[in-house]
Design a protein around this motif. Structure first.
Motif, PDB file in Angstrom:
ATOM      1  N   LYS A  32       0.968  -1.127  -0.173  1.00 20.47           N
ATOM      2  CA  LYS A  32      -0.235  -0.052   0.422  1.00 20.47           C
ATOM      3  C   LYS A  32       0.794   1.148   0.144  1.00 20.47           C
ATOM      4  O   LYS A  32       0.791   2.467   0.197  1.00 20.47           O
ATOM      5  N   TRP A  91      -2.453  12.533  14.482  1.00 13.35           N
ATOM      6  CA  TRP A  91      -0.862  12.684  13.888  1.00 13.35           C
ATOM      7  C   TRP A  91      -0.226  13.132  14.230  1.00 13.35           C
ATOM      8  O   TRP A  91       0.594  13.153  14.368  1.00 13.35           O
ATOM      9  N   GLU A 119       4.654  14.640   5.882  1.00 12.60           N
ATOM     10  CA  GLU A 119       4.762  15.582   7.614  1.00 12.60           C
ATOM     11  C   GLU A 119       5.183  14.694   8.342  1.00 12.60           C
ATOM     12  O   GLU A 119       6.117  15.137   9.256  1.00 12.60           O
ATOM     13  N   GLU A 139      -2.926  16.747  -1.330  1.00  8.28           N
ATOM     14  CA  GLU A 139      -4.052  17.628  -0.307  1.00  8.28           C
ATOM     15  C   GLU A 139      -5.212  17.910  -1.228  1.00  8.28           C
ATOM     16  O   GLU A 139      -6.396  17.890  -1.243  1.00  8.28           O
ATOM     17  N   ARG A 142      -6.875  16.850  -3.514  1.00  5.72           N
ATOM     18  CA  ARG A 142      -7.970  15.706  -2.907  1.00  5.72           C
ATOM     19  C   ARG A 142      -8.560  16.402  -2.076  1.00  5.72           C
ATOM     20  O   ARG A 142      -9.946  14.967  -1.279  1.00  5.72           O
TER      21      ARG A 142
HETATM   22  C1  1HE Z   1      -3.120   3.821  -1.451  1.00  4.11           C
HETATM   23  C2  1HE Z   1      -2.981   5.274  -1.313  1.00  4.11           C
HETATM   24  C3  1HE Z   1      -2.557   5.943  -0.154  1.00  4.11           C
HETATM   25  C4  1HE Z   1      -1.600   3.445  -2.908  1.00  4.11           C
HETATM   26  N1  1HE Z   1      -3.778   5.588   0.793  1.00  4.11           N
HETATM   27  N2  1HE Z   1      -4.013   3.595  -0.061  1.00  4.11           N
HETATM   28  N3  1HE Z   1      -1.887  10.635  -0.394  1.00  4.11           N
HETATM   29  C5  1HE Z   1      -2.003  10.899  -2.274  1.00  4.11           C
HETATM   30  O1  1HE Z   1      -2.559  11.801  -2.611  1.00  4.11           O
HETATM   31  C6  1HE Z   1      -1.117   9.517  -3.233  1.00  4.11           C
HETATM   32  C7  1HE Z   1      -1.705   8.264  -3.796  1.00  4.11           C
HETATM   33  N4  1HE Z   1      -1.125   7.112  -3.955  1.00  4.11           N
HETATM   34  C8  1HE Z   1      -0.249   7.843  -5.181  1.00  4.11           C
HETATM   35  O2  1HE Z   1       0.013   8.797  -5.867  1.00  4.11           O
HETATM   36  C9  1HE Z   1       0.333   6.163  -5.730  1.00  4.11           C
HETATM   37  O3  1HE Z   1       0.235   5.489  -4.756  1.00  4.11           O
HETATM   38  C10 1HE Z   1       2.575   6.349  -5.279  1.00  4.11           C
HETATM   39  C11 1HE Z   1       2.570   7.253  -6.444  1.00  4.11           C
HETATM   40  C12 1HE Z   1       2.681   6.639  -3.884  1.00  4.11           C
HETATM   41  C13 1HE Z   1       1.899   4.856  -5.941  1.00  4.11           C
HETATM   42  O4  1HE Z   1       2.430   4.680  -7.114  1.00  4.11           O
HETATM   43  P1  1HE Z   1       2.275   3.291  -7.870  1.00  4.11           P
HETATM   44  O5  1HE Z   1       2.293   2.773  -8.807  1.00  4.11           O
HETATM   45  O6  1HE Z   1       3.369   2.580  -7.464  1.00  4.11           O
HETATM   46  O7  1HE Z   1       1.020   2.293  -6.574  1.00  4.11           O
HETATM   47  P2  1HE Z   1      -0.642   2.267  -6.740  1.00  4.11           P
HETATM   48  O8  1HE Z   1      -1.063   1.577  -7.840  1.00  4.11           O
HETATM   49  O9  1HE Z   1      -1.014   3.600  -6.732  1.00  4.11           O
HETATM   50  O10 1HE Z   1      -0.497   2.074  -5.089  1.00  4.11           O
HETATM   51  C14 1HE Z   1       0.122   0.401  -4.694  1.00  4.11           C
HETATM   52  C15 1HE Z   1      -1.699  -0.160  -3.823  1.00  4.11           C
HETATM   53  O11 1HE Z   1      -1.436   1.355  -2.459  1.00  4.11           O
HETATM   54  C16 1HE Z   1      -3.120   0.710  -4.257  1.00  4.11           C
HETATM   55  O12 1HE Z   1      -3.515  -0.368  -3.536  1.00  4.11           O
HETATM   56  P3  1HE Z   1      -4.589  -2.510  -4.293  1.00  4.11           P
HETATM   57  O13 1HE Z   1      -5.365  -2.746  -2.909  1.00  4.11           O
HETATM   58  O14 1HE Z   1      -4.995  -1.248  -5.827  1.00  4.11           O
HETATM   59  O15 1HE Z   1      -2.457  -2.587  -5.091  1.00  4.11           O
HETATM   60  C17 1HE Z   1      -3.194   1.471  -3.860  1.00  4.11           C
HETATM   61  O16 1HE Z   1      -5.031   2.208  -3.643  1.00  4.11           O
HETATM   62  C18 1HE Z   1      -2.588   1.750  -2.849  1.00  4.11           C
HETATM   63  N5  1HE Z   1      -2.187   3.553  -2.044  1.00  4.11           N
HETATM   64  N6  1HE Z   1      -1.307   5.297  -2.205  1.00  4.11           N
HETATM   65  C19 1HE Z   1      -4.479   4.258   0.388  1.00  4.11           C
HETATM   66  N7  1HE Z   1      -2.735   7.185   0.048  1.00  4.11           N
HETATM   67  C20 1HE Z   1      -3.252  13.980   8.297  1.00  4.11           C
HETATM   68  S1  1HE Z   1      -2.929  13.834   7.023  1.00  4.11           S
HETATM   69  C21 1HE Z   1      -2.085  13.729   5.410  1.00  4.11           C
HETATM   70  C22 1HE Z   1      -3.250  13.754   3.830  1.00  4.11           C
HETATM   71  C23 1HE Z   1      -2.600  13.420   3.045  1.00  4.11           C
HETATM   72  O17 1HE Z   1      -1.815  12.401   2.811  1.00  4.11           O
HETATM   73  S2  1HE Z   1      -3.275  13.624   1.591  1.00  4.11           S
HETATM   74  C24 1HE Z   1      -1.716  12.719   0.218  1.00  4.11           C
HETATM   75  C25 1HE Z   1      -2.576  11.287   0.099  1.00  4.11           C
END
Ligand code: 1HE
Length: 265
Positions: A32, A91, A119, A139, A142
């Motif tokens: 993940k 957090w 963070e 963020e 999103r």
């Molecule tokens: C996740 C998450 C996640 C991946 N929460 N499940 N964060 C983001 O907006 C970043 C979101 N993630 C991405 O943009 C990409 O996943 C990555 C660039 C980091 C990696 O890409 P990649 O191609 O290697 O992986 P993927 O195919 O996108 O993800 C693999 C799996 O991880 C997939 O799940 P699966 O069950 O389909 O295999 C994704 O859904 C899962 N996954 N990232 C949940 N973030 C205290 S407030 C803080 C606010 C924030 O942090 S907002 C930013 C959130």
């Protein structure tokens, strides 16, 4: 590196080991992308708030291709507004145990260091970035807002204008740019981050504990206080440190030609 039974009990998304005086915490949910769910954030808090005796520095790094994809977005939709406030406070509390905990913490970064992952990295005292690292605050896109301390910690690292740009436009900084603007202090080749992080932690671990305490707890407070209070606090801290037996021993070692010289190159 031996697993140590004396660390706090951790969820399966975290793995702890000990190398001498250094504690090493690995984000271990690569499937993940090391997304930070509640169990992981609470595990990070448990780890840093109950480090075993004898640990003098710590390293945090991530398994797989990325340091951390930030907040686990799959848990987000389940929370209402009041729960959201409490979640963010959780957090904050967890990361306070990194920033103002017992020992200095080195974060080793690679791949995505985004949202809550950034963070988390910002709560550490030193950041080592591999060349694959990239930084973003998605963020804005999103429809949410940072909640893990970014509004406070990131402006101190890179300035408010850059944080605004990252949040408003989704700007992504690569590793070299990140190094240039202050997101990392060390830039190393891919695969070399953990060794560098451990080397730095081992270097930190040989400092006098009181000096490390002052750097972690006193320096940042002085930096935020008015100059007159800051100068006074500095004098008091200097006198406390200098008066310790350990400082006296170390100064004597230098004067009797046993202490290391400060050389360059
Ligand atoms: C996740 C998450 C996640 C991946 N929460 N499940 N964060 C983001 O907006 C970043 C979101 N993630 C991405 O943009 C990409 O996943 C990555 C660039 C980091 C990696 O890409 P990649 O191609 O290697 O992986 P993927 O195919 O996108 O993800 C693999 C799996 O991880 C997939 O799940 P699966 O069950 O389909 O295999 C994704 O859904 C899962 N996954 N990232 C949940 N973030 C205290 S407030 C803080 C606010 C924030 O942090 S907002 C930013 C959130």
């Amino acid at each position: 590196m031996a697993a140590s039974p004396s660390f706090a009990k951790l969820p399966s998304s975290l793995h702890a080991e000990r190398k001498g005086d250094v504690a090493i915490l690995r984000l271990a949910r690569p499937e993940k992308r090391n997304a930070l769910d509640d169990a992981t954030v609470l595990g990070i808090e448990a780890f840093f708030s109950a480090l075993p005796d004898g640990i003098k520095a710590a390293v945090i790094h991530g398994a797989g291709e990325h340091f951390s994809a930030g907040l686990d977005l799959s848990e987000l939709s389940e929370r209402d507004t009041a729960e959201g406030v409490m979640h963010s406070r959780m957090w904050h509390r967890a990361f306070q145990h990194i920033e103002f905990g017992k020992v200095p913490v080195v974060a080793v970064l690679h791949g995505a260091v985004v949202g809550g992952g950034l963070e988390l990295a910002a709560a550490a005292h030193i950041r080592v970035a591999e060349r694959s690292s990239y930084y973003a605050l998605p963020e804005g896109s999103r429809g949410i807002y940072v909640g893990g301390g970014a509004s406070v910690r990131l402006p101190k690292l890179i300035g408010t204008a850059r944080v605004m740009d990252m949040m408003l436009t989704g700007r992504i900084y690569g590793a070299e740019e990140g190094q240039a603007i202050g997101l990392s202090q060390y830039l190393v080749d891919n695969g070399a981050g953990l060794a560098k992080g451990i080397e730095l932690a081992e270097r930190i671990a040989i400092n006098a504990p009181l000096t490390n305490f002052a750097v972690m707890h006193v320096l940042p407070r002085i930096a935020e206080s008015d100059p007159a209070s800051g100068y006074l606090a500095e004098s008091l801290m200097a006198a406390i440190a200098q008066g310790s037996d350990e400082a006296k021993e170390r100064l004597k070692d230098f004067l009797e030609k046993r202490g290391a010289k400060v050389t360059h190159g």
